[in-house]
Design an enzyme around this catalytic site. Structure first.
Site, PDB file in Angstrom:
ATOM      1  N   TRP A  12      45.301  36.271  34.958  1.00  8.59           N
ATOM      2  CA  TRP A  12      46.221  35.115  35.139  1.00  8.59           C
ATOM      3  C   TRP A  12      47.097  34.849  34.058  1.00  8.59           C
ATOM      4  O   TRP A  12      48.355  34.664  34.324  1.00  8.59           O
ATOM      5  CB  TRP A  12      45.576  33.894  35.591  1.00  8.59           C
ATOM      6  N   ARG A  32      43.815  38.181  22.490  1.00 10.77           N
ATOM      7  CA  ARG A  32      42.792  37.987  21.617  1.00 10.77           C
ATOM      8  C   ARG A  32      42.610  39.426  20.896  1.00 10.77           C
ATOM      9  O   ARG A  32      42.222  39.457  19.623  1.00 10.77           O
ATOM     10  CB  ARG A  32      41.307  37.694  22.388  1.00 10.77           C
ATOM     11  N   LYS A 106      41.129  26.524  35.224  1.00 10.93           N
ATOM     12  CA  LYS A 106      40.427  25.710  36.472  1.00 10.93           C
ATOM     13  C   LYS A 106      38.831  25.590  36.011  1.00 10.93           C
ATOM     14  O   LYS A 106      38.196  26.384  36.294  1.00 10.93           O
ATOM     15  CB  LYS A 106      40.603  26.481  37.576  1.00 10.93           C
ATOM     16  N   LYS A 191      36.710  24.277  43.719  1.00 16.94           N
ATOM     17  CA  LYS A 191      37.003  25.611  44.426  1.00 16.94           C
ATOM     18  C   LYS A 191      36.171  26.485  44.281  1.00 16.94           C
ATOM     19  O   LYS A 191      35.652  27.413  45.002  1.00 16.94           O
ATOM     20  CB  LYS A 191      38.307  25.590  44.851  1.00 16.94           C
ATOM     21  N   ASP A 244      44.074  26.373  47.706  1.00 16.65           N
ATOM     22  CA  ASP A 244      43.515  27.108  46.752  1.00 16.65           C
ATOM     23  C   ASP A 244      42.048  27.657  47.174  1.00 16.65           C
ATOM     24  O   ASP A 244      41.405  28.634  46.927  1.00 16.65           O
ATOM     25  CB  ASP A 244      43.242  26.439  45.378  1.00 16.65           C
ATOM     26  N   ARG A 255      36.794  36.531  41.974  1.00 15.40           N
ATOM     27  CA  ARG A 255      35.590  36.914  40.974  1.00 15.40           C
ATOM     28  C   ARG A 255      34.492  35.884  41.769  1.00 15.40           C
ATOM     29  O   ARG A 255      33.333  36.278  41.171  1.00 15.40           O
ATOM     30  CB  ARG A 255      36.021  36.654  39.509  1.00 15.40           C
ATOM     31  N   VAL A 280      34.976  36.661  33.718  1.00 18.96           N
ATOM     32  CA  VAL A 280      34.190  35.267  33.809  1.00 18.96           C
ATOM     33  C   VAL A 280      34.456  34.947  35.166  1.00 18.96           C
ATOM     34  O   VAL A 280      35.399  34.663  35.640  1.00 18.96           O
ATOM     35  CB  VAL A 280      34.912  34.321  33.020  1.00 18.96           C
TER      36      VAL A 280
END
Length: 333
Positions: A12, A32, A106, A191, A244, A255, A280
């Protein structure tokens, strides 16, 4: 030209950085891992997260967060929600004092049960008027492929929301504004948990009736919690709520839904995590923090509670189904 920094080079974050470049902004993306930043600069791709997607040559990546933040008018955070506090504490001194801070995350923080904008405000010291949230049916890969989609930019300062709206609007990415930050963030966090439940149902072999029922009742418990926290109920009928929720619960790109399917097929939490190649599934951690938030406000969230029990209390998917289907009969409203 507006200078923007996006902190986080996952699906994202990379996609939103591309959106900002395509909208005409000067964008630096923080990664990172230095080798990922080098790849983005050299070949204009992020094949670790968005294989096959060509990124704009104007997008600059760096491993140095201080360099990314220098002179930024807009700073967007796109890291796992549970790592926000630690990372932001290290970055806070380098945040430009007047920059708009945008949460792309989120989730609800474990321990504090705070929404992401609340964590940003606490650690950065920025007032709520400087903090915006982007939420909606925003599956990263589809947006990176420039498939048409809409989103919501929420901020208590409507003028700032409109400013962010203009900065990220493109021919394929259409932002709407909303002043209900609480509702938009809560819809995005819960969600992910409901998508896990849908995935569990699909993994058990159930079909569309089951999924539609979970989506609808999941929206009901999200709205109950949101109303208690002061959200506008209409938000949950919009892009950051129903939009969403439907995308995340139905798409194979989700995911959370895919993770839930693994659980529904009988895999353990560790086995399901191993099968996601390290990416994740936010709903796994959010189910605990959302449940804690609901308990603090005495709000009934049976689907969230059942998902948390499957993930962390040894409940099996068949037991989860039996628990939900044996609840006392009641009026839908």
């Amino acid at each position: 030209m507006t200078r923007a920094a996006v902190l986080g080079a996952g699906n994202w974050g990379t996609t939103f950085a591309k959106v900002l470049v395509d909208a005409g902004n000067d964008v630096t993306l923080w990664a990172r891992r230095p080798e990922l930043a080098d790849d983005i600069n050299a070949v204009h791709r992020n094949d670790d997260y968005l294989p096959g997607i060509e990124l704009p040559p104007a997008l600059v990546a760096t491993h140095d967060p201080v360099a990314a933040l220098r002179g930024a008018d807009l700073v967007a955070f796109a890291i796992p929600s549970q790592s926000l506090r630690e990372n932001l504490a290290a970055w806070a001194a380098h945040l430009p004092p007047d920059a708009t801070l945008v949460s792309l995350m989120k989730g609800v923080e474990l321990g504090s049960a705070k929404r992401m904008s609340e964590v940003i405000a606490e650690i950065s010291g920025a007032p709520a008027e400087r903090i915006a949230v982007v939420s909606g049916p925003n599956l990263a890969r589809e947006i990176a492929e420039e498939q048409p989609t809409a989103t919501v930019v929420a901020c208590v300062d409507e003028a700032r929301a409109e400013s962010v709206q203009k900065l990220c609007g493109t021919s394929y990415f259409r932002p709407y504004t909303n002043s209900d930050v609480v509702g938009c963030e809560l819809g995005g966090a819960v969600k992910n948990v409901i998508a896990l439940a849908c995935g569990i149902g699909q993994g058990m072999g159930f079909g569309d009736n089951t999924v539609a029922s979970i989506i609808t009742r999941g929206l009901a418990e999200t709205a109950r919690l949101g109303e208690c926290l002061g959200a506008d109920p209409l938000t949950f009928a919009g892009l950051a709520g129903l939009g969403d929720l439907v995308a995340t619960c139905n798409s194979p790109l989700s995911r959370n839904r895919s993770f839930g399917e693994r659980l529904g097929r009988g895999e353990s939490l560790d086995e399901a995590q191993a099968g996601t190649r390290g990416q994740v599934a936010e709903g796994v951690k959010s189910c605990r923090s959302v449940l804690e938030l609901a308990k603090r406000h005495d709000v009934d969230v049976p689907i969230t509670a059942a998902v948390e029990a499957v993930c962390f209390r040894g409940m099996t998917p068949p037991q989860m189904l039996e628990l939900l289907m044996s609840r006392s009969m009641k009026s839908e409203s």
